[in-house]
Design an enzyme around this catalytic site. Structure first.
Site, mmCIF file in Angstrom:
data_model
loop_
_atom_site.group_PDB
_atom_site.id
_atom_site.type_symbol
_atom_site.label_atom_id
_atom_site.label_comp_id
_atom_site.label_asym_id
_atom_site.label_seq_id
_atom_site.Cartn_x
_atom_site.Cartn_y
_atom_site.Cartn_z
ATOM 1 N N THR A 47 109.263 -2.455 -2.135
ATOM 2 C CA THR A 47 110.555 -3.076 -2.450
ATOM 3 C C THR A 47 110.433 -4.588 -2.547
ATOM 4 O O THR A 47 110.950 -5.214 -3.475
ATOM 5 C CB THR A 47 111.591 -2.704 -1.376
ATOM 6 O OG1 THR A 47 111.684 -1.287 -1.288
ATOM 7 C CG2 THR A 47 112.949 -3.283 -1.715
ATOM 8 N N THR A 48 109.730 -5.188 -1.581
ATOM 9 C CA THR A 48 109.561 -6.641 -1.547
ATOM 10 C C THR A 48 108.755 -7.133 -2.741
ATOM 11 O O THR A 48 108.902 -8.277 -3.171
ATOM 12 C CB THR A 48 108.887 -7.063 -0.235
ATOM 13 O OG1 THR A 48 109.635 -6.524 0.864
ATOM 14 C CG2 THR A 48 108.810 -8.568 -0.083
ATOM 15 N N TYR A 111 118.917 6.385 -6.511
ATOM 16 C CA TYR A 111 119.967 6.637 -7.502
ATOM 17 C C TYR A 111 120.348 8.109 -7.649
ATOM 18 O O TYR A 111 121.524 8.448 -7.651
ATOM 19 C CB TYR A 111 119.633 6.059 -8.895
ATOM 20 C CG TYR A 111 120.782 6.213 -9.869
ATOM 21 C CD1 TYR A 111 121.888 5.376 -9.776
ATOM 22 C CD2 TYR A 111 120.784 7.213 -10.826
ATOM 23 C CE1 TYR A 111 122.970 5.534 -10.628
ATOM 24 C CE2 TYR A 111 121.864 7.384 -11.687
ATOM 25 C CZ TYR A 111 122.952 6.542 -11.579
ATOM 26 O OH TYR A 111 124.025 6.703 -12.418
ATOM 27 N N TYR A 137 108.900 6.422 3.191
ATOM 28 C CA TYR A 137 109.615 5.138 3.292
ATOM 29 C C TYR A 137 111.103 5.425 3.188
ATOM 30 O O TYR A 137 111.605 5.779 2.123
ATOM 31 C CB TYR A 137 109.118 4.211 2.175
ATOM 32 C CG TYR A 137 109.757 2.843 2.103
ATOM 33 C CD1 TYR A 137 110.582 2.334 3.118
ATOM 34 C CD2 TYR A 137 109.524 2.025 0.997
ATOM 35 C CE1 TYR A 137 111.149 1.079 3.027
ATOM 36 C CE2 TYR A 137 110.088 0.761 0.900
ATOM 37 C CZ TYR A 137 110.898 0.292 1.909
ATOM 38 O OH TYR A 137 111.459 -0.947 1.807
ATOM 39 N N ARG A 142 119.134 0.742 0.368
ATOM 40 C CA ARG A 142 118.740 0.377 -0.987
ATOM 41 C C ARG A 142 118.646 1.578 -1.912
ATOM 42 O O ARG A 142 118.803 1.431 -3.124
ATOM 43 C CB ARG A 142 117.393 -0.365 -0.970
ATOM 44 C CG ARG A 142 117.449 -1.672 -0.196
ATOM 45 C CD ARG A 142 116.223 -2.533 -0.436
ATOM 46 N NE ARG A 142 116.270 -3.158 -1.738
ATOM 47 C CZ ARG A 142 116.172 -4.477 -1.949
ATOM 48 N NH1 ARG A 142 116.065 -5.297 -0.933
ATOM 49 N NH2 ARG A 142 116.186 -4.961 -3.169
ATOM 50 N N LYS A 166 107.911 4.769 7.340
ATOM 51 C CA LYS A 166 108.404 3.400 7.478
ATOM 52 C C LYS A 166 109.914 3.513 7.585
ATOM 53 O O LYS A 166 110.595 3.901 6.636
ATOM 54 C CB LYS A 166 108.019 2.544 6.270
ATOM 55 C CG LYS A 166 108.621 1.146 6.297
ATOM 56 C CD LYS A 166 108.344 0.377 5.011
ATOM 57 C CE LYS A 166 109.058 -0.975 5.008
ATOM 58 N NZ LYS A 166 108.863 -1.722 3.742
ATOM 59 N N ILE A 207 105.832 -2.968 8.891
ATOM 60 C CA ILE A 207 105.611 -3.395 7.506
ATOM 61 C C ILE A 207 106.623 -4.500 7.266
ATOM 62 O O ILE A 207 107.813 -4.254 7.118
ATOM 63 C CB ILE A 207 105.760 -2.233 6.514
ATOM 64 C CG1 ILE A 207 104.706 -1.162 6.809
ATOM 65 C CG2 ILE A 207 105.611 -2.734 5.074
ATOM 66 C CD1 ILE A 207 104.744 0.041 5.880
#
Length: 298
Positions: A47-48, A111, A137, A142, A166, A207
């Site tokens: 994501t980052t 989504y 994850y 998000r 995560k 993380i």
């Protein structure tokens, strides 16, 4: 059950751009800086790393650069390999394996909001497609999709190479639930503000977004916690509170990329739309908080 695991201090790498394109030279330098400052593993294209706006070719190049930078070191590469289309996630996972990654991190499908059965089948298909360790994850804020504790535990028990999760739901209760029911599971913190609480509850690593800027702090915090030196770990977590808070004043990775630019670690401040630069007010706040820390250069 004997599972290969990648644990410890990990950095959710930013993806630097230059004139709209992937800045490969800076990316490699940033990873080598992580290695020099004691990080256990790097996590490209999560994501980052703005993975949602990278092309598949850029995604693959990031993995290749990370693997090349870590070659000959003890630092592992946990490559991002997630998608809301199972076949795409499988393709990325297989590419990561073929090009030398040590494991994959696969974000919950975003989504399309699958059921828990759909999530189970999605992750089982990904895990079955590779021999690498697989870390789930969970970041419902998000993705709009929460991997339930029961689903995580079932995947852990049914898939030999799924070793943990995560957890970025922000829920300590969720982490307690997971480890109370399956203590062999590797739970890694995905929320910098609560790294210490998760580690002290039995988490096996972090993380971290903040580790882009302060890898040495994150490495020491995690090392102390895993050695049961919890007072030392808590002190570092407390020291990091201000920076952890300000680095989420806008959507990640907007603030961390700004911080890296201010610190002189990124030559330009670029994002992929729809992400854009932070407000002038927040930029100043980030700069002021950064003065509290010693930030190591290259």
């Amino acid at each position: 059950m004997n599972k290969n695991v990648i644990i410890g201090s990990m950095t959710a790498l930013i993806t630097p751009f230059k004139e709209g394109k992937l800045d490969e030279q800076t990316y490699s330098k940033l990873i080598k800086r992580q290695i020099a400052n004691g990080i256990s593993a790097v996590v490209p294209v999560g994501t980052t790393g703005e993975s949602a706006t990278l092309t598949h070719d850029e995604h693959r190049v990031c993995i290749e650069i990370a693997v090349d930078a870590c070659k000959g070191t003890d630092v592992k590469v946990l490559a991002g390999a997630g998608s809301n289309a199972t076949h795409e996630a499988i393709g990325l996972a297989q590419f990561a394996q073929a090009h030398g990654a040590d494991g994959i991190l696969s974000v919950a499908p975003y989504y399309n909001k699958p059921t828990q059965k759909g999530l189970y089948l999605h992750y089982k298909a990904i895990a079955s497609s590779v021999d690498l360790p697989v870390l789930l994850y969970n970041v419902p804020g998000r993705t709009g999709c929460d991997i339930a504790a029961d689903t995580i535990i079932k995947l852990f028990n049914d898939c030999e190479n799924i070793y943990g999760v995560k957890e970025a739901s922000g829920s300590i209760d969720k982490c307690v639930d997971l480890l109370a029911h399956e203590p062999r599971l590797s739970v890694l913190s995905g929320e910098d503000a609560i790294n210490y609480p998760i580690l002290s509850n039995g988490g096996k690593g972090v993380i971290s977004v903040t580790a882009n800027l302060l890898p040495d702090y994150t490495a020491k915090l995690t090392k102390f916690a895993l050695q049961n030196e919890f007072l030392k770990a808590k002190q570092i977590n407390d020291d990091l509170y201000a920076i952890n808070k300000i680095l989420f004043c806008e959507s990640n990775p907007i603030p961390i990329k700004a911080a890296m630019y201010i610190a002189g670690l990124a030559p330009s401040l670029e994002y992929r739309l729809p992400l854009c630069e932070p407000s002038a007010e927040n930029l100043k706040k980030i700069e002021n908080v950064m003065k509290q820390y010693t930030i190591k250069g290259f």
